[in-house]
Structures are given as C-alpha cells and as structure tokens.
Scaffold this motif. Sequence first.
Motif, PDB file in Angstrom:
ATOM      1  N   VAL A  39       0.866  -1.360   0.227  1.00  0.00           N
ATOM      2  CA  VAL A  39      -0.070   0.044  -0.080  1.00  0.00           C
ATOM      3  C   VAL A  39       0.900   0.837   0.208  1.00  0.00           C
ATOM      4  O   VAL A  39       0.740   2.114  -1.001  1.00  0.00           O
ATOM      5  N   VAL A  40       1.950   1.376   0.438  1.00  0.00           N
ATOM      6  CA  VAL A  40       2.220   2.399   0.883  1.00  0.00           C
ATOM      7  C   VAL A  40       3.490   2.667  -0.489  1.00  0.00           C
ATOM      8  O   VAL A  40       3.935   3.713  -1.463  1.00  0.00           O
ATOM      9  N   LEU A  41       3.838   1.821  -1.047  1.00  0.00           N
ATOM     10  CA  LEU A  41       4.684   1.354  -1.928  1.00  0.00           C
ATOM     11  C   LEU A  41       3.466   2.433  -3.383  1.00  0.00           C
ATOM     12  O   LEU A  41       4.501   2.998  -4.271  1.00  0.00           O
ATOM     13  N   ALA A  42       2.518   2.128  -3.045  1.00  0.00           N
ATOM     14  CA  ALA A  42       1.690   2.081  -4.583  1.00  0.00           C
ATOM     15  C   ALA A  42       1.400   3.853  -4.240  1.00  0.00           C
ATOM     16  O   ALA A  42       1.460   4.200  -4.804  1.00  0.00           O
ATOM     17  N   MET A  43       1.688   4.496  -3.442  1.00  0.00           N
ATOM     18  CA  MET A  43       1.739   5.909  -3.056  1.00  0.00           C
ATOM     19  C   MET A  43       2.566   6.454  -3.077  1.00  0.00           C
ATOM     20  O   MET A  43       2.354   7.714  -3.497  1.00  0.00           O
ATOM     21  N   LEU A  44       3.717   6.235  -2.999  1.00  0.00           N
ATOM     22  CA  LEU A  44       5.573   6.383  -3.210  1.00  0.00           C
ATOM     23  C   LEU A  44       5.216   6.970  -4.624  1.00  0.00           C
ATOM     24  O   LEU A  44       5.318   7.550  -5.684  1.00  0.00           O
ATOM     25  N   ARG A 140      -2.605   9.890   8.309  1.00  0.00           N
ATOM     26  CA  ARG A 140      -3.794   9.334   7.575  1.00  0.00           C
ATOM     27  C   ARG A 140      -4.957   9.982   7.982  1.00  0.00           C
ATOM     28  O   ARG A 140      -6.351  10.021   7.000  1.00  0.00           O
ATOM     29  N   ASN A 141      -4.975  10.387   9.068  1.00  0.00           N
ATOM     30  CA  ASN A 141      -6.829  10.959   9.808  1.00  0.00           C
ATOM     31  C   ASN A 141      -6.637  12.386   8.963  1.00  0.00           C
ATOM     32  O   ASN A 141      -7.488  12.738   8.196  1.00  0.00           O
ATOM     33  N   ALA A 142      -5.110  13.972   8.731  1.00  0.00           N
ATOM     34  CA  ALA A 142      -5.757  14.316   7.247  1.00  0.00           C
ATOM     35  C   ALA A 142      -5.295  14.606   6.112  1.00  0.00           C
ATOM     36  O   ALA A 142      -6.850  15.257   5.828  1.00  0.00           O
ATOM     37  N   ALA A 143      -5.217  12.855   5.813  1.00  0.00           N
ATOM     38  CA  ALA A 143      -5.722  13.495   4.744  1.00  0.00           C
ATOM     39  C   ALA A 143      -6.535  12.461   4.449  1.00  0.00           C
ATOM     40  O   ALA A 143      -7.758  12.925   3.322  1.00  0.00           O
ATOM     41  N   ALA A 144      -7.470  11.629   5.609  1.00  0.00           N
ATOM     42  CA  ALA A 144      -9.251  11.279   5.000  1.00  0.00           C
ATOM     43  C   ALA A 144      -9.718  11.762   4.991  1.00  0.00           C
ATOM     44  O   ALA A 144     -11.100  12.163   4.596  1.00  0.00           O
ATOM     45  N   PHE A 145      -9.632  12.986   6.046  1.00  0.00           N
ATOM     46  CA  PHE A 145     -10.839  14.061   5.726  1.00  0.00           C
ATOM     47  C   PHE A 145     -10.471  15.829   5.235  1.00  0.00           C
ATOM     48  O   PHE A 145     -10.842  16.500   5.621  1.00  0.00           O
ATOM     49  N   SER A 172       1.590  10.279   4.313  1.00  0.00           N
ATOM     50  CA  SER A 172       2.853  11.235   4.666  1.00  0.00           C
ATOM     51  C   SER A 172       3.347  11.155   3.357  1.00  0.00           C
ATOM     52  O   SER A 172       4.449  12.672   3.725  1.00  0.00           O
ATOM     53  N   LEU A 173       3.681  10.541   2.708  1.00  0.00           N
ATOM     54  CA  LEU A 173       4.004  10.933   1.093  1.00  0.00           C
ATOM     55  C   LEU A 173       3.405  11.805   0.009  1.00  0.00           C
ATOM     56  O   LEU A 173       3.535  11.832  -0.701  1.00  0.00           O
ATOM     57  N   THR A 174       1.747  12.258   0.508  1.00  0.00           N
ATOM     58  CA  THR A 174       1.219  12.592  -0.381  1.00  0.00           C
ATOM     59  C   THR A 174       0.378  14.285   0.119  1.00  0.00           C
ATOM     60  O   THR A 174       0.085  14.635  -0.657  1.00  0.00           O
ATOM     61  N   LEU A 175       0.735  14.146   1.695  1.00  0.00           N
ATOM     62  CA  LEU A 175       0.272  14.756   1.696  1.00  0.00           C
ATOM     63  C   LEU A 175       1.389  15.856   2.262  1.00  0.00           C
ATOM     64  O   LEU A 175       1.816  15.460   2.901  1.00  0.00           O
ATOM     65  N   PRO A 176       1.614  17.309   1.629  1.00  0.00           N
ATOM     66  CA  PRO A 176       1.917  18.004   1.811  1.00  0.00           C
ATOM     67  C   PRO A 176       1.866  18.660   3.249  1.00  0.00           C
ATOM     68  O   PRO A 176       1.550  18.703   4.313  1.00  0.00           O
ATOM     69  N   PHE A 177       3.667  19.019   3.954  1.00  0.00           N
ATOM     70  CA  PHE A 177       4.105  19.185   5.462  1.00  0.00           C
ATOM     71  C   PHE A 177       5.230  20.306   5.105  1.00  0.00           C
ATOM     72  O   PHE A 177       6.015  20.241   4.216  1.00  0.00           O
TER      73      PHE A 177
END
Length: 268
Positions: A39-44, A140-145, A172-177
């Motif tokens: 799952v993480v690889l897919a996000m990367l 995870r929650n920040a991305a979900a909402f 954490s690989l897709t949500l800007p921080f």
Amino acid sequence: MVAAILIDDPADPRIAAYCDIRERDLVGRQGQFIAEGEVVLAMLVRSTRHRAASLLIDAKRIESLAPLLEQLPPDVPVYAATQAVISAVAGFPLHRGILAHGIAAPALEVERLLEDAPADAVIVALSAIANHDNMGGIFRNAAAFGATGVVLDADCCDPLYRKAIRVSVGTSLTLPFARLARGDDMPALLVAAGFRVLALSPSGVTDLHEVPRGGRVALVLGAEGPGLAQSLMERAENVRIRMAAGVDSLNVATTSGIVLHHLTAGRG
C-alpha cells in the motif's frame, strides 16, 4: 513485465541503502527514506513530490506486483531477492517483502504552504509530537478528511521515518507538510495567513460541537502528557472534546480524527 535484478548476497553494494534500516532510521537519512509494504509503495508511486530511487522485493511477489511496478520510471531499478536475503539485509524478519528506497522532495516553506491554502482550508499544526505511531495516525486522518497540509514545529518527529510512513498508510508521502524552525512563532504565522487557531486540550473552554465550520482553520495538537504549551494556548481558541466522567483525554491521533471530521463535515 518488469525486468527485476536478482540479488543473492546481502552485502551486495547495490542494496546498501536497505542495510540495518532500524538502526539507520534512528540517526536520520538526510533527505532519504525507506517505505515498506504494498500500500505504501503504491502511494510512493503516485506521489508528485517524493520519488523512488530503487526497490527491493521478495522474488515471489514480483509477478503479482507487475501492474504497480510498471508505473515506475524506467530508470528505477527493481531488485529481487529471497525472503531470507531481504531479512538479512534489513536486520530483522521482514514479512511484507516489499521495500522502497525513496528520495524526499525539498522541504516546503511554511509560509508558502499557508498562503497557497484555499479559503476553506483546514491545516493540522503539530507541537512536539514525538511518537511515530501518533504522527502516522495523524497524517492518515488528515488525508482522510481532506486537510490541506500539516505544519510541524521543530520538536516533532519525522513523518518520513519508516514506521510513521507505514502507520500513515503512505499518506505522509502525499500530503504536503512543512516544518517550522526553532523559535518560529506558530500562532503568529497561522493568524497572519488568515487562519482561525483552535488548540485542543482537555481543559478547553469550548466544546467541539459548538465550534463553527468554514473559513481557514488550523487545528493545533500537542504531545500526550504535557499537551500544548500554555503560551500557545493563551493565543488560540481552546477547544475540548466532551467525554464521560473519569476520562480526561484521548490519544492524540484519535483526537485529530474526531476534530477533523467535525471541521470538514458537509464539505465536498
């Protein structure tokens, strides 16, 4: 079909980035990270900010992962090895059999992240979150909402630590921080960018269900135990989640999910 490069020696220099990943995580990787699991690889692979430098995969999984691997740029090597070799390289039994060596994008500037946020943005601002499980859960929650991004102070742990990435299921690989420098004034930066600042605390004076939605909102969360600094609380709207008698607090990642659900309910 992706042409995997077979590895039979744990000391092969081509896979040095994966050696003793637990120990190397502790000392930092200076712009690099290790991602673990399918799952993480897919996000990367889908990330527009970070990129994969190489993959190390259990040879038995290459065929089933082919559709995902084919989305990689052609210059990213895919190394295949037995489960025993991968565990020997990693330094512990790695049952998932999927690792990626990633290169992190240049750090975002906090001011740019805030200024570019839309008019109804919800930002999560974190102070001294040092537990990687909590960090991953909050992302995870920040991305979900649908949070726009995350702001970290200088005392927060790294969202690109392997365990934090895994717990975040790759978000954490897709949500800007962006990370504040030590001494930066978090409330002042948020207010200057037009954000209403909500500080979550069991001692908050306003119940969450009374907090209106809309506009730019920053949700500020602190570490379990010490909570947020009094100096920060004094410059924010103090909000609490009403709980049953005898229970004074929630896990900070759980708190983030409840508050984000409230703030984003009804949005598209």
